[in-house]
Structure formats: C-alpha cells, structure tokens
Design a protein around this motif. Structure first.
Motif, PDB file in Angstrom:
ATOM      1  N   GLN A 232       0.835  -1.203   0.000  1.00 26.52           N
ATOM      2  CA  GLN A 232       0.000   0.000   0.000  1.00 26.52           C
ATOM      3  C   GLN A 232       0.872   1.258   0.000  1.00 26.52           C
ATOM      4  O   GLN A 232       1.955   1.275   0.603  1.00 26.52           O
ATOM      5  CB  GLN A 232      -0.934   0.002   1.205  1.00 26.52           C
ATOM      6  N   ALA A 233       0.378   2.310  -0.650  1.00 26.39           N
ATOM      7  CA  ALA A 233       1.157   3.542  -0.798  1.00 26.39           C
ATOM      8  C   ALA A 233       1.482   4.194   0.538  1.00 26.39           C
ATOM      9  O   ALA A 233       2.520   4.843   0.689  1.00 26.39           O
ATOM     10  CB  ALA A 233       0.384   4.533  -1.685  1.00 26.39           C
ATOM     11  N   TRP A 234       0.613   4.004   1.543  1.00 26.39           N
ATOM     12  CA  TRP A 234       0.789   4.669   2.835  1.00 26.39           C
ATOM     13  C   TRP A 234       1.655   3.858   3.816  1.00 26.39           C
ATOM     14  O   TRP A 234       1.927   4.304   4.917  1.00 26.39           O
ATOM     15  CB  TRP A 234      -0.571   4.929   3.489  1.00 26.39           C
ATOM     16  N   ALA A 235       2.078   2.669   3.410  1.00 30.97           N
ATOM     17  CA  ALA A 235       2.839   1.791   4.314  1.00 30.97           C
ATOM     18  C   ALA A 235       4.335   1.884   4.025  1.00 30.97           C
ATOM     19  O   ALA A 235       4.746   2.102   2.888  1.00 30.97           O
ATOM     20  CB  ALA A 235       2.373   0.353   4.157  1.00 30.97           C
ATOM     21  N   PRO A 236       5.177   1.716   5.059  1.00 28.71           N
ATOM     22  CA  PRO A 236       6.633   1.752   4.847  1.00 28.71           C
ATOM     23  C   PRO A 236       7.095   0.537   4.060  1.00 28.71           C
ATOM     24  O   PRO A 236       6.567  -0.563   4.221  1.00 28.71           O
ATOM     25  CB  PRO A 236       7.195   1.744   6.264  1.00 28.71           C
ATOM     26  N   LYS A 237       8.092   0.738   3.222  1.00 29.74           N
ATOM     27  CA  LYS A 237       8.682  -0.353   2.442  1.00 29.74           C
ATOM     28  C   LYS A 237       9.995  -0.826   3.071  1.00 29.74           C
ATOM     29  O   LYS A 237      10.540  -1.871   2.712  1.00 29.74           O
ATOM     30  CB  LYS A 237       8.941   0.114   1.014  1.00 29.74           C
ATOM     31  N   SER A 238      10.528  -0.018   3.979  1.00 26.86           N
ATOM     32  CA  SER A 238      11.753  -0.340   4.704  1.00 26.86           C
ATOM     33  C   SER A 238      11.774   0.570   5.926  1.00 26.86           C
ATOM     34  O   SER A 238      10.857   1.355   6.149  1.00 26.86           O
ATOM     35  CB  SER A 238      12.995  -0.129   3.831  1.00 26.86           C
ATOM     36  N   GLY A 239      12.835   0.463   6.723  1.00 27.90           N
ATOM     37  CA  GLY A 239      12.948   1.316   7.904  1.00 27.90           C
ATOM     38  C   GLY A 239      13.142   0.508   9.159  1.00 27.90           C
ATOM     39  O   GLY A 239      13.689  -0.602   9.136  1.00 27.90           O
ATOM     40  N   ASN A 240      12.655   1.065  10.273  1.00 32.22           N
ATOM     41  CA  ASN A 240      12.857   0.474  11.585  1.00 32.22           C
ATOM     42  C   ASN A 240      11.574  -0.230  12.022  1.00 32.22           C
ATOM     43  O   ASN A 240      10.512   0.398  12.106  1.00 32.22           O
ATOM     44  CB  ASN A 240      13.227   1.582  12.581  1.00 32.22           C
ATOM     45  N   ALA A 241      11.660  -1.525  12.297  1.00 31.60           N
ATOM     46  CA  ALA A 241      10.486  -2.316  12.653  1.00 31.60           C
ATOM     47  C   ALA A 241      10.563  -2.776  14.101  1.00 31.60           C
ATOM     48  O   ALA A 241      11.645  -3.079  14.625  1.00 31.60           O
ATOM     49  CB  ALA A 241      10.359  -3.530  11.738  1.00 31.60           C
ATOM     50  N   LEU A 242       9.402  -2.873  14.735  1.00 33.26           N
ATOM     51  CA  LEU A 242       9.268  -3.329  16.118  1.00 33.26           C
ATOM     52  C   LEU A 242       8.334  -4.529  16.126  1.00 33.26           C
ATOM     53  O   LEU A 242       7.217  -4.461  15.608  1.00 33.26           O
ATOM     54  CB  LEU A 242       8.679  -2.205  16.977  1.00 33.26           C
ATOM     55  N   GLU A 243       8.799  -5.643  16.703  1.00 26.62           N
ATOM     56  CA  GLU A 243       7.924  -6.800  16.870  1.00 26.62           C
ATOM     57  C   GLU A 243       7.590  -6.958  18.340  1.00 26.62           C
ATOM     58  O   GLU A 243       8.479  -7.100  19.184  1.00 26.62           O
ATOM     59  CB  GLU A 243       8.561  -8.074  16.334  1.00 26.62           C
TER      60      GLU A 243
ATOM     61  N   GLY B  17      14.102   3.839  20.744  1.00 26.74           N
ATOM     62  CA  GLY B  17      13.940   4.596  19.514  1.00 26.74           C
ATOM     63  C   GLY B  17      12.482   4.651  19.084  1.00 26.74           C
ATOM     64  O   GLY B  17      11.571   4.300  19.839  1.00 26.74           O
ATOM     65  N   THR B  18      12.269   5.094  17.851  1.00 28.96           N
ATOM     66  CA  THR B  18      10.920   5.121  17.273  1.00 28.96           C
ATOM     67  C   THR B  18      10.917   4.294  15.995  1.00 28.96           C
ATOM     68  O   THR B  18      11.969   4.012  15.412  1.00 28.96           O
ATOM     69  CB  THR B  18      10.468   6.559  16.969  1.00 28.96           C
ATOM     70  N   PHE B  19       9.715   3.924  15.555  1.00 29.95           N
ATOM     71  CA  PHE B  19       9.606   2.893  14.527  1.00 29.95           C
ATOM     72  C   PHE B  19       8.639   3.289  13.418  1.00 29.95           C
ATOM     73  O   PHE B  19       7.658   3.992  13.635  1.00 29.95           O
ATOM     74  CB  PHE B  19       9.161   1.577  15.174  1.00 29.95           C
ATOM     75  N   ASP B  20       8.957   2.773  12.221  1.00 25.49           N
ATOM     76  CA  ASP B  20       8.095   2.971  11.058  1.00 25.49           C
ATOM     77  C   ASP B  20       6.968   1.938  11.027  1.00 25.49           C
ATOM     78  O   ASP B  20       5.892   2.199  10.485  1.00 25.49           O
ATOM     79  CB  ASP B  20       8.917   2.841   9.774  1.00 25.49           C
ATOM     80  N   LEU B  21       7.237   0.769  11.578  1.00 24.22           N
ATOM     81  CA  LEU B  21       6.294  -0.347  11.548  1.00 24.22           C
ATOM     82  C   LEU B  21       6.356  -1.086  12.873  1.00 24.22           C
ATOM     83  O   LEU B  21       7.440  -1.349  13.393  1.00 24.22           O
ATOM     84  CB  LEU B  21       6.669  -1.310  10.407  1.00 24.22           C
ATOM     85  N   ALA B  22       5.194  -1.401  13.415  1.00 24.97           N
ATOM     86  CA  ALA B  22       5.102  -2.239  14.613  1.00 24.97           C
ATOM     87  C   ALA B  22       4.153  -3.393  14.317  1.00 24.97           C
ATOM     88  O   ALA B  22       3.089  -3.190  13.719  1.00 24.97           O
ATOM     89  CB  ALA B  22       4.602  -1.445  15.817  1.00 24.97           C
ATOM     90  N   VAL B  23       4.544  -4.593  14.715  1.00 25.65           N
ATOM     91  CA  VAL B  23       3.741  -5.787  14.451  1.00 25.65           C
ATOM     92  C   VAL B  23       3.455  -6.501  15.771  1.00 25.65           C
ATOM     93  O   VAL B  23       4.371  -6.805  16.540  1.00 25.65           O
ATOM     94  CB  VAL B  23       4.468  -6.745  13.490  1.00 25.65           C
ATOM     95  N   ASP B  24       2.169  -6.736  16.030  1.00 24.45           N
ATOM     96  CA  ASP B  24       1.753  -7.557  17.152  1.00 24.45           C
ATOM     97  C   ASP B  24       1.808  -9.010  16.703  1.00 24.45           C
ATOM     98  O   ASP B  24       0.980  -9.447  15.895  1.00 24.45           O
ATOM     99  CB  ASP B  24       0.335  -7.184  17.586  1.00 24.45           C
ATOM    100  N   ALA B  25       2.771  -9.746  17.179  1.00 20.08           N
ATOM    101  CA  ALA B  25       2.977 -11.135  16.763  1.00 20.08           C
ATOM    102  C   ALA B  25       2.129 -12.084  17.605  1.00 20.08           C
ATOM    103  O   ALA B  25       2.637 -12.923  18.334  1.00 20.08           O
ATOM    104  CB  ALA B  25       4.456 -11.492  16.864  1.00 20.08           C
TER     105      ALA B  25
END
Length: 252
Positions: free
Chosen positions: A48-59, A116-124
């Motif tokens: 999706q256009a509004w979603a990050p394609k790379s960066g800092n991720a948090l799981e 830090g801060t994150f571009d993407l966070a995923v609830d696993a």
C-alpha cells in the motif's frame, strides 16, 4: 503474584530442550515458523502507498524472532521484544549477523530506555495472550508511543466468534470461560486471574475478544484503522482470526 503470560517462559524452555526453533513449529499447529495468512497480510500491507517499504520495525511479542527476520529480508532493521528470557536468547542465536536487536521486557508496562521510534510495529499474536483489560491497554499504548507519526501498526489476534465444540477438540482439557481460554493450574501456581471452579484452579491464557471489540481497543489507543480481515472458525480453527492494520495519525 505473577502474570499468566509470564508462563510462556516455560514453553520456550521446553522448545529449547527439544531443539525447536519457534513457537509454531514447537506446538505443532502449522508446521512452519510463520503462518502463510500472516505473511500474505503483511505483504498486502507493504504494497500500500501509505505503508513503509523499509525502515525500523518493532515486533511485540517476538518469541524467537521469525517474523522480524522475515521483515529483515524485506528491507527492515529493528528490535523484537518479549517477556521470555529464553525466547530472547534463542532469537539472538538465530539472528546472528542480521541488523536486529532483541530485548526482554514486559510489554504491558511503560517502555523506556533507548528503544527509539519505529516505522512499523507488528503484534505477533501477543495481544490475545493478555487477558487483563489494563494490560491490553498498556500494550496498545506502548505500540502507539513507539511509532513515528504516520507509522503503521499491524495486529494479528485470535478473535470471536468461537466454535465451542471445536474448542473442546482442539484444546483438550482447557475451558472457555467468559470469552477467555483457561488451562488447569499446576500445583502451587499463584497467577493473577486464577479461578477456582469445582475442585480445580484454572489459569486464563487467551482472551478471545470479538473482532469488533479488538478494533475498538485499537481505536481507543489513538490509532486510525486502515484495513482489516476476519476469518471465522473452520475445520481445524476453533476461533476466528483478525488481521488489522492501523496508523498513528500525523499531527500537523
């Protein structure tokens, strides 16, 4: 008095003794580290256009880190957090050489200390392991605060409706009480939320909230819902499953 979700440490100790890499492989539910439904949804999100394609991720609730490693293969660096010390040790071992970090922490308490801060966070699949309302709120508050404005939050959770007949077959010896899955308590257990029914004590382990209720919790934490998918109970799956994606608003 401990939290029921802290008992995950015992599961990961057993996995380590068995030489098993991850929760899914060890519990025999899927035969792979990550369910295809999960990666299919994440792939859709990242298209999706509004979603990050790379960066800092948090799981959040990373276990041994298979999801974070999957994201790393698609251009993300990041950090995985879990309450289990053994899970974090295994995640570090399995992720050597990758630009990933892992830290043991309780995700329901305020998080501090250089994350830090994150571009993407995923609830696993962590949220459904939190049965206490305040713990769930703390978890979602942490996710919101750690995301950058415009950052994306993906939630993957068991949800109602539930097929109670299938539940008895899929989770033998366990009970659904008031929308929460309980397991028999081992001798001497003193977990928060322990319930005495008949001659047995029961520990709450999974909150199977209706999917509408989960979306309401996410919205109440400040997120703006982007998209969601719900699967209903079917053969071999006694509960529904919610995949949802939301965004931290960009404040001008």
């Amino acid at each position: 008095m401990g939290k029921a979700y802290e008992l995950h440490e015992n599961v990961y100790r057993n996995l380590r003794r068995a030489g098993t890499r991850s929760w899914n492989e060890g519990t025999g539910n899927y035969g792979s580290e990550i369910e295809p439904e999960v990666t299919d949804f994440l792939t859709w999100v990242m298209d999706q256009a509004w979603a990050p394609k790379s960066g800092n991720a948090l799981e959040l609730g990373c276990g041994t880190g298979p999801m974070l490693r999957w994201l790393c293969g698609r251009g993300f660096t990041g950090i995985g957090l879990d309450v289990s010390a053994t899970a974090i040790a295994l995640a570090r071992e399995q992720s050597r050489g990758l630009p990933l970090r892992f830290r043991r922490t309780d995700l329901c308490r305020p998080l501090t200390g250089g994350l830090g801060t994150f571009d993407l966070a995923v609830d696993a699949h962590c949220l459904h392991c939190l049965v206490n309302k305040e713990d769930r709120q703390g978890f979602l508050t942490n996710a919101f605060r750690l995301l950058k404005p415009g950052g994306v939050f993906v939630v993957q959770s068991m949800c109602a409706p539930i097929d109670r007949i299938q539940c008895k077959e899929a989770f033998p010896g366990q009970r659904v009480i008031g929308g929460t899955l309980h397991i028999p308590a081992p001798e001497g257990c003193n977990c928060e939320g322990l319930r005495r029914i008949g001659a047995k004590d029961w520990i709450p382990t999974r909150r199977i909230e209706h999917w509408r209720g989960i979306l309401a919790e996410v919205a109440a934490a400040g997120f703006e819902l982007r998209h969601f998918r719900v699967t209903t109970p079917c053969a071999g799956e006694p509960a529904g499953n919610l995949n949802a994606v939301a965004q931290r608003p960009v404040r001008l």
